[in-house]
Design a protein around this motif. Structure first.
Motif, short mmCIF file in Angstrom:
data_model
loop_
_atom_site.label_atom_id
_atom_site.label_comp_id
_atom_site.label_asym_id
_atom_site.label_seq_id
_atom_site.Cartn_x
_atom_site.Cartn_y
_atom_site.Cartn_z
N LYS A 79 0.66 -0.04 -15.75
CA LYS A 79 0.46 0.04 -14.39
C LYS A 79 -1.35 -0.23 -14.22
O LYS A 79 -1.99 0.20 -15.31
CB LYS A 79 0.54 1.39 -13.74
N GLN A 82 -3.06 1.92 -8.46
CA GLN A 82 -2.20 2.92 -7.71
C GLN A 82 -2.87 2.87 -6.26
O GLN A 82 -3.77 3.48 -5.98
CB GLN A 82 -2.11 4.22 -8.18
N ALA A 90 2.02 -7.34 0.21
CA ALA A 90 2.90 -6.39 -0.94
C ALA A 90 4.39 -6.39 -0.71
O ALA A 90 4.89 -6.95 0.40
CB ALA A 90 2.09 -5.07 -0.78
N SER A 96 4.10 -2.54 -3.93
CA SER A 96 3.48 -3.06 -4.96
C SER A 96 3.06 -4.42 -4.66
O SER A 96 3.87 -5.28 -4.12
CB SER A 96 4.27 -3.03 -6.28
N THR A 98 2.63 -6.68 -6.86
CA THR A 98 2.86 -7.88 -7.92
C THR A 98 4.06 -8.50 -7.67
O THR A 98 4.51 -9.23 -8.75
CB THR A 98 2.79 -7.24 -9.40
N CYS A 104 11.91 -6.79 -6.12
CA CYS A 104 11.95 -5.62 -6.30
C CYS A 104 12.90 -4.89 -7.17
O CYS A 104 14.15 -4.93 -6.89
CB CYS A 104 11.75 -4.78 -5.01
N ALA A 122 2.86 1.68 -7.78
CA ALA A 122 1.76 1.08 -8.35
C ALA A 122 2.09 -0.39 -8.72
O ALA A 122 3.04 -0.71 -9.01
CB ALA A 122 1.55 1.83 -9.80
N ASP A 123 0.89 -1.07 -8.92
CA ASP A 123 0.97 -2.53 -9.43
C ASP A 123 1.31 -2.78 -10.91
O ASP A 123 0.68 -1.93 -11.54
CB ASP A 123 -0.63 -3.00 -9.10
N ASP A 124 2.12 -3.55 -11.28
CA ASP A 124 2.54 -3.58 -12.47
C ASP A 124 1.19 -4.59 -13.14
O ASP A 124 0.71 -5.47 -12.81
CB ASP A 124 3.80 -4.39 -12.60
#
Length: 212
Positions: A79, A82, A90, A96, A98, A104, A122-124
């Protein structure tokens, strides 16, 4: 290509025959490398648009960039950021940035993060892995960590050891019921000795791992 008289053509042909027979030195290209005299003339003569006066094999080479596969692999589960509240653009389900809602991987929420503004995922970590070869693009085990399988092996070894221990205990109990106390005692002693050796070997392995 300049015009040549019949005498010049005759001399050139005689020189080519001598080169093929090994009586004359081979012709050199632009880089000073010898050209095999048995290579046909239509291959050594460069196209007119390259403006090359001398025979060369430079135009026969593969000038395409030879790409190589990257040795790096994806950081699984990594990650990068956050967030504490929903951001525009998003994922509507988890929050998220990403990926979109259609991509998803979380379970569909009754009310997505866009409306609840809670439990933002959180963003990957997005990585660009260069895979150009046919096999590497389709390799199912590309990036697989072999050490992960060691856990599976350890689990099955522990299960097998417990199964053997239970089986031996059943045999000892059966010997006691049959009145063979001496044989049962010997079997129990053998089981205890084997357990002690396994424990010593496991301790030695742990010590070796700690030293490494």
């Amino acid at each position: 290509m300049s015009f040549k008289t019949s005498d010049e053509l005759r001399q050139q042909k005689a020189l080519e025959e001598a080169r093929k027979a090994g009586l004359a030195p081979a012709e050199l290209d632009e880089e000073g490398k010898e050209i095999n005299p048995h290579i046909p003339q239509y291959m050594t003569n460069a196209p007119w648009y390259l403006n090359s006066d001398k025979p060369t094999l430079k135009h026969q080479r593969n000038w395409k960039q030879q790409l190589e596969d990257s040795t790096q692999w994806y950081d699984r589960g990594a990650k990068v950021f956050q967030a504490t509240k929903y951001r525009k653009g998003a994922c509507e389900n988890c929050g998220s940035m990403t990926h979109k809602s259609a991509d998803c991987l979380e379970r569909p929420r009754a009310k997505g993060a866009k409306w609840t503004n809670k439990h933002i995922a959180a963003d990957d970590k997005i990585q660009n892995i260069n895979l150009v070869a046919y096999d590497s693009k389709r390799d199912r085990y590309n990036g697989y960590d072999v050490s992960e399988y060691a856990r599976v092996v350890d689990k099955y070894e522990q299960v097998e050891a417990l199964r053997q221990e239970l089986k031996t205990k059943e045999q000892v109990e059966e010997l006691y019921r049959q009145g063979k106390a001496a044989e049962a005692a010997a079997a129990a002693a053998a089981v205890a000795a084997a357990a002690g050796e396994d424990g010593a070997a496991a301790a030695a392995d742990d010590a070796k791992i700690a030293d490494d």
